[in-house]
Design a protein around this motif. Structure first.
Motif, PDB file in Angstrom:
ATOM      1  N   GLN A  43       2.454  28.393  -0.032  1.00 33.36           N
ATOM      2  CA  GLN A  43       1.215  28.570  -1.336  1.00 33.36           C
ATOM      3  C   GLN A  43       1.253  26.499  -1.249  1.00 33.36           C
ATOM      4  OE1 GLN A  43       0.212  31.472  -1.793  1.00 33.36           O
ATOM      5  NE2 GLN A  43       0.581  30.688  -4.123  1.00 33.36           N
ATOM      6  N   PRO A  44      -0.737  26.621  -2.024  1.00 29.88           N
ATOM      7  CA  PRO A  44      -1.502  25.272  -2.290  1.00 29.88           C
ATOM      8  C   PRO A  44       0.321  24.359  -3.120  1.00 29.88           C
ATOM      9  CG  PRO A  44      -2.587  27.346  -2.345  1.00 29.88           C
ATOM     10  CD  PRO A  44      -1.341  27.861  -2.268  1.00 29.88           C
ATOM     11  N   TRP A  45      -0.584  23.679  -2.747  1.00 30.03           N
ATOM     12  CA  TRP A  45      -0.166  22.360  -4.078  1.00 30.03           C
ATOM     13  C   TRP A  45      -1.033  21.694  -4.027  1.00 30.03           C
ATOM     14  CZ3 TRP A  45       5.325  21.194  -4.808  1.00 30.03           C
ATOM     15  CH2 TRP A  45       5.707  21.817  -3.808  1.00 30.03           C
ATOM     16  N   ILE A  46      -0.408  20.566  -5.555  1.00 27.88           N
ATOM     17  CA  ILE A  46      -1.421  20.752  -6.629  1.00 27.88           C
ATOM     18  C   ILE A  46      -1.052  18.800  -6.238  1.00 27.88           C
ATOM     19  CG2 ILE A  46      -3.178  19.521  -8.360  1.00 27.88           C
ATOM     20  CD1 ILE A  46      -3.547  22.190  -7.431  1.00 27.88           C
ATOM     21  N   ALA A  47      -1.433  16.994  -6.332  1.00 20.86           N
ATOM     22  CA  ALA A  47      -1.155  16.352  -6.318  1.00 20.86           C
ATOM     23  C   ALA A  47      -2.076  15.525  -6.876  1.00 20.86           C
ATOM     24  CB  ALA A  47      -0.820  15.404  -4.713  1.00 20.86           C
ATOM     25  N   TYR A  48      -1.483  15.007  -7.867  1.00 18.80           N
ATOM     26  CA  TYR A  48      -1.546  14.764  -9.492  1.00 18.80           C
ATOM     27  C   TYR A  48      -1.138  12.979  -8.997  1.00 18.80           C
ATOM     28  CZ  TYR A  48      -1.751  18.986 -11.471  1.00 18.80           C
ATOM     29  OH  TYR A  48      -2.434  20.101 -11.625  1.00 18.80           O
ATOM     30  N   THR A  49      -2.750  12.139  -9.543  1.00 17.31           N
ATOM     31  CA  THR A  49      -2.749   9.965  -9.452  1.00 17.31           C
ATOM     32  C   THR A  49      -1.558   9.784 -11.080  1.00 17.31           C
ATOM     33  OG1 THR A  49      -4.867  10.263 -11.369  1.00 17.31           O
ATOM     34  CG2 THR A  49      -4.640  10.364  -8.644  1.00 17.31           C
ATOM     35  N   GLN A  50      -1.174  10.736 -11.954  1.00 11.07           N
ATOM     36  CA  GLN A  50      -0.009  10.295 -12.527  1.00 11.07           C
ATOM     37  C   GLN A  50       0.348  11.715 -12.481  1.00 11.07           C
ATOM     38  OE1 GLN A  50      -0.870   7.456 -14.605  1.00 11.07           O
ATOM     39  NE2 GLN A  50      -3.329   7.324 -13.153  1.00 11.07           N
ATOM     40  N   PRO A  51       1.713  10.871 -13.588  1.00  8.16           N
ATOM     41  CA  PRO A  51       3.056  11.229 -13.419  1.00  8.16           C
ATOM     42  C   PRO A  51       2.667  12.483 -14.842  1.00  8.16           C
ATOM     43  CG  PRO A  51       3.706   9.179 -13.411  1.00  8.16           C
ATOM     44  CD  PRO A  51       2.402   9.314 -13.531  1.00  8.16           C
ATOM     45  N   LYS A  52       3.710  13.493 -14.876  1.00  3.44           N
ATOM     46  CA  LYS A  52       3.657  14.526 -15.696  1.00  3.44           C
ATOM     47  C   LYS A  52       2.587  15.614 -15.404  1.00  3.44           C
ATOM     48  CE  LYS A  52       7.033  12.444 -18.401  1.00  3.44           C
ATOM     49  NZ  LYS A  52       7.232  12.014 -20.057  1.00  3.44           N
ATOM     50  N   TYR A  53       2.329  15.472 -14.473  1.00  2.00           N
ATOM     51  CA  TYR A  53       0.186  16.187 -13.903  1.00  2.00           C
ATOM     52  C   TYR A  53      -0.375  15.565 -14.593  1.00  2.00           C
ATOM     53  CZ  TYR A  53       4.924  18.606 -12.613  1.00  2.00           C
ATOM     54  OH  TYR A  53       6.358  19.094 -12.249  1.00  2.00           O
ATOM     55  N   GLU A  54      -0.643  14.551 -15.347  1.00  2.00           N
ATOM     56  CA  GLU A  54      -1.710  13.863 -15.370  1.00  2.00           C
ATOM     57  C   GLU A  54      -2.159  13.972 -14.409  1.00  2.00           C
ATOM     58  OE1 GLU A  54      -2.371  14.303 -18.802  1.00  2.00           O
ATOM     59  OE2 GLU A  54      -0.774  16.210 -19.535  1.00  2.00           O
ATOM     60  N   PHE A  60      -3.694  21.065  -2.044  1.00  2.00           N
ATOM     61  CA  PHE A  60      -3.819  21.063  -0.614  1.00  2.00           C
ATOM     62  C   PHE A  60      -3.481  22.445  -0.149  1.00  2.00           C
ATOM     63  CE2 PHE A  60      -3.051  16.486  -1.447  1.00  2.00           C
ATOM     64  CZ  PHE A  60      -4.019  15.546  -0.404  1.00  2.00           C
ATOM     65  N   GLU A  61      -3.694  22.861   0.918  1.00  2.00           N
ATOM     66  CA  GLU A  61      -3.846  24.071   0.637  1.00  2.00           C
ATOM     67  C   GLU A  61      -2.934  23.807   2.080  1.00  2.00           C
ATOM     68  OE1 GLU A  61      -7.047  27.204  -0.725  1.00  2.00           O
ATOM     69  OE2 GLU A  61      -7.786  24.916   0.808  1.00  2.00           O
ATOM     70  N   GLU A  62      -2.388  24.726   2.797  1.00  2.00           N
ATOM     71  CA  GLU A  62      -1.081  25.401   3.285  1.00  2.00           C
ATOM     72  C   GLU A  62      -2.078  24.289   5.053  1.00  2.00           C
ATOM     73  OE1 GLU A  62       1.988  28.517   5.693  1.00  2.00           O
ATOM     74  OE2 GLU A  62       0.291  29.049   5.455  1.00  2.00           O
ATOM     75  N   GLY A  63      -1.051  23.864   5.235  1.00  2.00           N
ATOM     76  CA  GLY A  63      -2.171  23.000   6.486  1.00  2.00           C
ATOM     77  C   GLY A  63      -1.136  21.863   6.817  1.00  2.00           C
ATOM     78  N   GLU A  64      -1.583  20.931   8.097  1.00  2.00           N
ATOM     79  CA  GLU A  64      -1.106  19.402   8.149  1.00  2.00           C
ATOM     80  C   GLU A  64      -2.799  18.528   7.721  1.00  2.00           C
ATOM     81  OE1 GLU A  64       0.169  18.871  12.021  1.00  2.00           O
ATOM     82  OE2 GLU A  64       2.148  20.273  11.386  1.00  2.00           O
ATOM     83  N   TYR A  65      -2.273  16.940   6.450  1.00  2.00           N
ATOM     84  CA  TYR A  65      -3.324  16.369   6.676  1.00  2.00           C
ATOM     85  C   TYR A  65      -2.801  15.135   6.634  1.00  2.00           C
ATOM     86  CZ  TYR A  65      -4.350  20.646   3.380  1.00  2.00           C
ATOM     87  OH  TYR A  65      -4.804  21.363   2.793  1.00  2.00           O
ATOM     88  N   ALA A  66      -2.657  14.624   7.935  1.00  2.00           N
ATOM     89  CA  ALA A  66      -2.785  13.656   8.554  1.00  2.00           C
ATOM     90  C   ALA A  66      -3.054  12.226   8.177  1.00  2.00           C
ATOM     91  CB  ALA A  66      -3.783  13.143  10.115  1.00  2.00           C
ATOM     92  N   ALA A  67      -4.142  12.354   6.431  1.00  2.00           N
ATOM     93  CA  ALA A  67      -4.696  11.386   5.519  1.00  2.00           C
ATOM     94  C   ALA A  67      -5.080  11.811   4.732  1.00  2.00           C
ATOM     95  CB  ALA A  67      -6.091  10.608   6.640  1.00  2.00           C
ATOM     96  N   VAL A  68      -4.489  11.879   3.446  1.00  2.00           N
ATOM     97  CA  VAL A  68      -5.446  12.215   2.410  1.00  2.00           C
ATOM     98  C   VAL A  68      -6.369  11.171   1.791  1.00  2.00           C
ATOM     99  CG1 VAL A  68      -2.783  13.373   2.026  1.00  2.00           C
ATOM    100  CG2 VAL A  68      -2.974  10.847   1.361  1.00  2.00           C
ATOM    101  N   GLY A  69      -7.320  11.373   1.273  1.00  2.00           N
ATOM    102  CA  GLY A  69      -8.183  10.941   0.877  1.00  2.00           C
ATOM    103  C   GLY A  69      -7.644  10.094  -0.183  1.00  2.00           C
ATOM    104  N   ARG A  70      -6.917   9.609  -0.887  1.00  2.00           N
ATOM    105  CA  ARG A  70      -6.155   9.109  -2.257  1.00  2.00           C
ATOM    106  C   ARG A  70      -5.186   8.443  -1.751  1.00  2.00           C
ATOM    107  NH1 ARG A  70      -8.739   9.373  -7.865  1.00  2.00           N
ATOM    108  NH2 ARG A  70      -7.548   7.649  -7.075  1.00  2.00           N
ATOM    109  N   PRO A  71      -5.087   7.645  -0.326  1.00  2.00           N
ATOM    110  CA  PRO A  71      -3.864   7.141   0.143  1.00  2.00           C
ATOM    111  C   PRO A  71      -3.033   7.087  -1.298  1.00  2.00           C
ATOM    112  CG  PRO A  71      -5.384   6.251   1.114  1.00  2.00           C
ATOM    113  CD  PRO A  71      -6.264   7.596   0.599  1.00  2.00           C
ATOM    114  N   ASN A  72      -2.175   6.126  -1.242  1.00  2.00           N
ATOM    115  CA  ASN A  72      -0.733   5.852  -2.724  1.00  2.00           C
ATOM    116  C   ASN A  72      -1.707   5.993  -3.588  1.00  2.00           C
ATOM    117  OD1 ASN A  72       0.155   5.314   0.413  1.00  2.00           O
ATOM    118  ND2 ASN A  72      -1.651   3.291  -0.048  1.00  2.00           N
ATOM    119  N   SER A  73      -1.656   7.143  -3.736  1.00  2.00           N
ATOM    120  CA  SER A  73      -2.214   6.947  -5.367  1.00  2.00           C
ATOM    121  C   SER A  73      -1.506   8.396  -5.884  1.00  2.00           C
ATOM    122  CB  SER A  73      -3.719   8.098  -5.223  1.00  2.00           C
ATOM    123  OG  SER A  73      -4.467   8.653  -4.834  1.00  2.00           O
TER     124      SER A  73
END
Length: 175
Positions: A43-54, A60-73
Motif C-alpha cells: 500500500q502507499p505511504w504518505i510522508a509529511y514535512t512535520q511530525p504528527k502527520y502535519e 509514495f505508491e508502490e515502487g522504488e524512488y532513487a531520489a525524492v522530490g523534497r530530500p531531507n524534509s
C-alpha cells in the motif's frame, strides 16, 4: 506485507530504516529530515514535512524512488490502510454540496470539461484521492480521505474553486 524502506542518501545509499507501521515522529528514531530515497512495498505511504502527520504531504505508491522530490524534509510516515480498489468522489459546483455535481472514479483532468476551476465542495465515498490545483497534476495539492466531506474549498482548502486535476491512489500488490 506493507513496508517502506527509507535511505539517508539518494540511490538507496547510506543508513536505512524499514517501517511496517505509522511513524508520527521520525526524529524520535534519529531519522528525521534525512530521507533522500525510498522503496515502498504494498500500500502507499504518505510522508509529511512535520511530525504528527502535519505539514505538506507527499505520496509514495508502490515502487522504488532513487531520489525524492523534497530530500531531507520528512518528519513523519503514514501507511494508507484504506481500501483503494473502487475509488469514488463526488464534486460539487458550489459550496455546501450544492449546484451541479460530477461523480469521478478514475484519474481526471478537469481542464477539458465544465468543472475546470468550478469545484467548490466534495464528498469522498471510497478511496484516497489527490486533488491538484492545476491540470496535469500541477500546483498545490492535498489529500482527500474516505468519508471526508469538504463543504467549502475557499475556507477549508484554500483552493478558491480552482481544482483542475484529481486522481485516486493506486493500491499496492497484495502480499
Amino acid at each position: 506485507m506493507n513496508k517502506i524502506t527509507v535511505y539517508e542518501r539518494a540511490d538507496f545509499e547510506g543508513l536505512s530504516r524499514e517501517f511496517t507501521c505509522d511513524v508520527p515522529d521520525l526524529h524520535e528514531l534519529d531519522f528525521g529530515d534525512c530521507i533522500a530515497s525510498l522503496k515502498v512495498v504494498g500500500q502507499p505511504w504518505i510522508a509529511y514535512t512535520q511530525p504528527k502527520y502535519e505539514g505538506e504531504p507527499h505520496v509514495f505508491e508502490e515502487g522504488e524512488y532513487a531520489a525524492v522530490g523534497r530530500p531531507n524534509s520528512f518528519s513523519a510516515l503514514r501507511l494508507v490502510h484504506h481500501d483503494l480498489l473502487d475509488p469514488q468522489i463526488t464534486l460539487y459546483e458550489r459550496p455546501h454540496l450544492q449546484g451541479a455535481c460530477k461523480v469521478v472514479s478514475e484519474e481526471t483532468n478537469l481542464a477539458y470539461g465544465y468543472f475546470n476551476d468550478r469545484v467548490a465542495s466534495h464528498v469522498v465515498q471510497r478511496g484516497v484521492w489527490l486533488l491538484y490545483q492545476h491540470p496535469n497534476r500541477g500546483g498545490w495539492h492535498c489529500l482527500a480521505w474516505p468519508g471526508e466531506c469538504v463543504d467549502d474549498y475557499g475556507t477549508q482548502l484554500h483552493f478558491q474553486a480552482r481544482l483542475s486535476h484529481l486522481r485516486p491512489l493506486r493500491p499496492g500488490r497484495p502480499t
